[in-house]
Write a protein that holds these residues in place. Structure first.
Motif, PDB file in Angstrom:
ATOM      1  N   ALA A 165       0.822  -1.213   0.000  1.00  0.00           N
ATOM      2  CA  ALA A 165       0.000   0.000   0.000  1.00  0.00           C
ATOM      3  C   ALA A 165       0.856   1.263   0.000  1.00  0.00           C
ATOM      4  O   ALA A 165       0.510   2.264  -0.638  1.00  0.00           O
ATOM      5  CB  ALA A 165      -0.927  -0.003   1.208  1.00  0.00           C
ATOM      6  N   ALA A 166       1.990   1.200   0.698  1.00  0.00           N
ATOM      7  CA  ALA A 166       2.845   2.388   0.806  1.00  0.00           C
ATOM      8  C   ALA A 166       3.672   2.635  -0.453  1.00  0.00           C
ATOM      9  O   ALA A 166       4.061   3.783  -0.725  1.00  0.00           O
ATOM     10  CB  ALA A 166       3.778   2.242   2.014  1.00  0.00           C
ATOM     11  N   ASN A 167       3.933   1.604  -1.232  1.00  0.00           N
ATOM     12  CA  ASN A 167       4.840   1.737  -2.372  1.00  0.00           C
ATOM     13  C   ASN A 167       4.137   1.695  -3.735  1.00  0.00           C
ATOM     14  O   ASN A 167       4.776   1.942  -4.751  1.00  0.00           O
ATOM     15  CB  ASN A 167       5.899   0.645  -2.312  1.00  0.00           C
ATOM     16  CG  ASN A 167       6.928   0.893  -1.231  1.00  0.00           C
ATOM     17  OD1 ASN A 167       7.937   1.571  -1.455  1.00  0.00           O
ATOM     18  ND2 ASN A 167       6.669   0.368  -0.040  1.00  0.00           N
ATOM     19  N   GLY A 168       2.858   1.382  -3.743  1.00  0.00           N
ATOM     20  CA  GLY A 168       2.097   1.400  -4.983  1.00  0.00           C
ATOM     21  C   GLY A 168       1.175   2.600  -5.034  1.00  0.00           C
ATOM     22  O   GLY A 168       1.104   3.400  -4.096  1.00  0.00           O
ATOM     23  N   HIS A 169       0.457   2.737  -6.129  1.00  0.00           N
ATOM     24  CA  HIS A 169      -0.525   3.813  -6.229  1.00  0.00           C
ATOM     25  C   HIS A 169      -1.770   3.316  -6.940  1.00  0.00           C
ATOM     26  O   HIS A 169      -1.716   2.421  -7.774  1.00  0.00           O
ATOM     27  CB  HIS A 169       0.056   5.034  -6.944  1.00  0.00           C
ATOM     28  CG  HIS A 169       0.387   4.804  -8.384  1.00  0.00           C
ATOM     29  ND1 HIS A 169       1.577   4.249  -8.793  1.00  0.00           N
ATOM     30  CD2 HIS A 169      -0.336   5.022  -9.517  1.00  0.00           C
ATOM     31  CE1 HIS A 169       1.594   4.149 -10.112  1.00  0.00           C
ATOM     32  NE2 HIS A 169       0.445   4.606 -10.574  1.00  0.00           N
ATOM     33  N   LEU A 190       0.638  -5.362 -11.219  1.00  0.00           N
ATOM     34  CA  LEU A 190      -0.718  -4.863 -10.996  1.00  0.00           C
ATOM     35  C   LEU A 190      -1.472  -5.817 -10.084  1.00  0.00           C
ATOM     36  O   LEU A 190      -1.414  -7.034 -10.259  1.00  0.00           O
ATOM     37  CB  LEU A 190      -1.459  -4.729 -12.321  1.00  0.00           C
ATOM     38  CG  LEU A 190      -0.764  -3.919 -13.416  1.00  0.00           C
ATOM     39  CD1 LEU A 190      -1.524  -4.041 -14.726  1.00  0.00           C
ATOM     40  CD2 LEU A 190      -0.665  -2.453 -13.003  1.00  0.00           C
ATOM     41  N   ILE A 191      -2.180  -5.264  -9.116  1.00  0.00           N
ATOM     42  CA  ILE A 191      -3.080  -6.048  -8.273  1.00  0.00           C
ATOM     43  C   ILE A 191      -4.475  -5.496  -8.469  1.00  0.00           C
ATOM     44  O   ILE A 191      -4.714  -4.293  -8.285  1.00  0.00           O
ATOM     45  CB  ILE A 191      -2.669  -6.005  -6.793  1.00  0.00           C
ATOM     46  CG1 ILE A 191      -1.282  -6.627  -6.613  1.00  0.00           C
ATOM     47  CG2 ILE A 191      -3.688  -6.731  -5.933  1.00  0.00           C
ATOM     48  CD1 ILE A 191      -0.742  -6.560  -5.210  1.00  0.00           C
ATOM     49  N   LEU A 192      -5.382  -6.342  -8.874  1.00  0.00           N
ATOM     50  CA  LEU A 192      -6.750  -5.936  -9.156  1.00  0.00           C
ATOM     51  C   LEU A 192      -7.519  -5.809  -7.838  1.00  0.00           C
ATOM     52  O   LEU A 192      -7.694  -6.795  -7.125  1.00  0.00           O
ATOM     53  CB  LEU A 192      -7.399  -6.967 -10.080  1.00  0.00           C
ATOM     54  CG  LEU A 192      -8.748  -6.637 -10.697  1.00  0.00           C
ATOM     55  CD1 LEU A 192      -8.730  -5.290 -11.402  1.00  0.00           C
ATOM     56  CD2 LEU A 192      -9.142  -7.737 -11.674  1.00  0.00           C
ATOM     57  N   ARG A 245      -0.939  -0.184  -8.681  1.00  0.00           N
ATOM     58  CA  ARG A 245       0.226  -0.283  -9.558  1.00  0.00           C
ATOM     59  C   ARG A 245       1.491  -0.187  -8.707  1.00  0.00           C
ATOM     60  O   ARG A 245       1.680   0.774  -7.974  1.00  0.00           O
ATOM     61  CB  ARG A 245       0.226   0.842 -10.593  1.00  0.00           C
ATOM     62  CG  ARG A 245      -0.856   0.702 -11.647  1.00  0.00           C
ATOM     63  CD  ARG A 245      -0.735   1.802 -12.700  1.00  0.00           C
ATOM     64  NE  ARG A 245      -1.703   1.622 -13.771  1.00  0.00           N
ATOM     65  CZ  ARG A 245      -1.482   0.922 -14.875  1.00  0.00           C
ATOM     66  NH1 ARG A 245      -0.295   0.349 -15.059  1.00  0.00           N
ATOM     67  NH2 ARG A 245      -2.417   0.791 -15.794  1.00  0.00           N
ATOM     68  N   LEU A 246       2.336  -1.202  -8.827  1.00  0.00           N
ATOM     69  CA  LEU A 246       3.573  -1.244  -8.053  1.00  0.00           C
ATOM     70  C   LEU A 246       4.745  -1.346  -9.013  1.00  0.00           C
ATOM     71  O   LEU A 246       4.852  -2.336  -9.756  1.00  0.00           O
ATOM     72  CB  LEU A 246       3.557  -2.454  -7.121  1.00  0.00           C
ATOM     73  CG  LEU A 246       4.782  -2.658  -6.235  1.00  0.00           C
ATOM     74  CD1 LEU A 246       4.891  -1.549  -5.206  1.00  0.00           C
ATOM     75  CD2 LEU A 246       4.708  -4.023  -5.549  1.00  0.00           C
ATOM     76  N   LEU A 251       9.813  -3.390  -6.438  1.00  0.00           N
ATOM     77  CA  LEU A 251       9.522  -4.697  -5.859  1.00  0.00           C
ATOM     78  C   LEU A 251      10.742  -5.612  -5.947  1.00  0.00           C
ATOM     79  O   LEU A 251      11.065  -6.323  -4.989  1.00  0.00           O
ATOM     80  CB  LEU A 251       8.332  -5.340  -6.570  1.00  0.00           C
ATOM     81  CG  LEU A 251       7.934  -6.737  -6.089  1.00  0.00           C
ATOM     82  CD1 LEU A 251       7.594  -6.723  -4.602  1.00  0.00           C
ATOM     83  CD2 LEU A 251       6.760  -7.272  -6.895  1.00  0.00           C
ATOM     84  N   ARG A 252      11.438  -5.608  -7.077  1.00  0.00           N
ATOM     85  CA  ARG A 252      12.635  -6.442  -7.206  1.00  0.00           C
ATOM     86  C   ARG A 252      13.660  -6.095  -6.119  1.00  0.00           C
ATOM     87  O   ARG A 252      14.285  -6.986  -5.529  1.00  0.00           O
ATOM     88  CB  ARG A 252      13.265  -6.243  -8.587  1.00  0.00           C
ATOM     89  CG  ARG A 252      12.521  -6.913  -9.730  1.00  0.00           C
ATOM     90  CD  ARG A 252      13.370  -6.897 -10.987  1.00  0.00           C
ATOM     91  NE  ARG A 252      12.662  -7.449 -12.143  1.00  0.00           N
ATOM     92  CZ  ARG A 252      12.144  -6.730 -13.118  1.00  0.00           C
ATOM     93  NH1 ARG A 252      12.252  -5.404 -13.098  1.00  0.00           N
ATOM     94  NH2 ARG A 252      11.525  -7.306 -14.130  1.00  0.00           N
TER      95      ARG A 252
END
Length: 331
Positions: A165-169, A190-192, A245-246, A251-252
């Motif tokens: 949550a903190a690193n995606g938008h 992407l997480i739906l 969107r991350l 993430l890597r």
């Protein structure tokens, strides 16, 4: 073809040399039998193997695998019966890995655990790319069970959810528009969060639907796992989508910096891909012997088997959606 030796990490390679048994196998030997419990992972050192799955007609050949091939991972990941039979070809030499021994070593060494799950996830991504291109040969509909959607969240921690949550938008897309286009770069995982979408493969000027995704599922993970940074399929929004969107580079870095986090993420990705592959075969009338052996369990998501695991997955997904919404409102 995916080469496990070329892809494996530095922790796993020496462990295999010490612990994996090397043996020559006569041509025609059945190494894995569909629908029959096994407790071994295999790596092909020399020669080849053929992967077949049961269908209402003749057995269907899914792949011919050569040196460096890995198989047996789906049963290991899911605790389910194998969905294919694997038969030794000429000059076959294998390394056999006892799953219980490997699991104990992984429990004791987070770096080894991350290496193993990353390798399995990468192998399954490669396998699914191939499977997507051939599964249309058999009649059926690519039906993805809706309860598969939360598999990812069954294996992450509360801290993982907060980091996502903190690193995606948040991102939104209206129905009827393309989210991903086959062959185009995919910069984000992407997480739906809300909505559903159709996964489509373009091959020989023909576009085929190969699956559907629902709230709680990932998109773009196959490009994260190597082979190509481009979308392996197109994704079309069936209704209005809300996404997290991350950036994949972020993430890597996270997965490389923390072995425990990496192990959890790669395990979750591997299980998601394994479930996708299994369900795709079943929806086309394949893996018939595995389906009959498992009965109704073949239609049940792995997280559904354990009610507490399923409940935890639902809670984590709800937490992620709430945190993403709160961050969006703060902007």
């Amino acid at each position: 073809m995916f080469n496990a030796y070329a892809a494996m990490g530095e922790q796993l390679r020496p462990w295999l040399r010490t612990h994996a048994r090397l043996r020559q196998v006569p041509e025609g030997s059945v190494l894995v039998r569909e629908g029959v419990q096994d407790n071994v992972l295999f790596l092909v050192e020399q020669g080849s193997v053929q992967v077949r799955t049961a269908s209402p007609g003749e057995p269907a050949t899914l792949a011919e695998l050569g040196s460096g091939a890995l198989f047996g991972e789906m049963a290991f990941l899911e605790g389910r019966l194998p969905v294919a039979t694997v038969v030794a070809g000429p000059g076959c030499e294998l390394r056999e890995v006892d799953e219980d021994q490997l699991a104990a070593a992984m429990d004791a060494d987070p770096l080894l655990e991350r290496d193993v799950y990353q390798l399995l996830a990468r192998k399954l991504a490669s396998q699914l790319r191939h499977q997507n291109t051939i599964v249309h040969r058999w009649p059926g509909v690519n039906a993805t069970p809706a309860n598969q959607a939360l598999t990812l969240f069954a294996y992450l921690s509360e801290g993982d959810i907060d980091w996502l949550a903190a690193n995606g938008h948040e991102s939104r897309l209206p129905g009827g528009e393309l989210l991903l286009e086959q062959g185009e770069p995919v910069p984000d995982l992407l997480i739906l969060l809300h909505g559903s979408a159709r996964v489509m493969l373009r091959q020989n000027d023909r576009t085929t639907t190969v699956g559907q995704v629902h709230g709680g599922e990932m998109l773009g993970e196959m490009s994260l796992l190597g082979g190509s940074d481009k979308a392996s399929a197109s994704v079309l929004a069936e209704d209005s989508l809300t996404l997290l969107r991350l950036p994949k580079d972020r993430l890597r870095s996270r997965l490389a910096a923390d072995a425990l986090v990496g192990a959890r993420f790669f395990r979750a990705m591997a299980i998601v891909l394994s479930r996708w592959s299994r369900n795709q075969l079943l929806s086309h009338g394949l893996a018939e012997e595995a389906r009959l052996a498992e009965g109704d369990a073949a239609e049940v998501d792995a997280a559904e088997v354990d009610g507490q695991l399923r409940q935890a997955a639902e809670q984590r997904f709800a937490r992620l959606r709430r945190l993403v919404l709160e961050r969006a409102q703060e902007r």
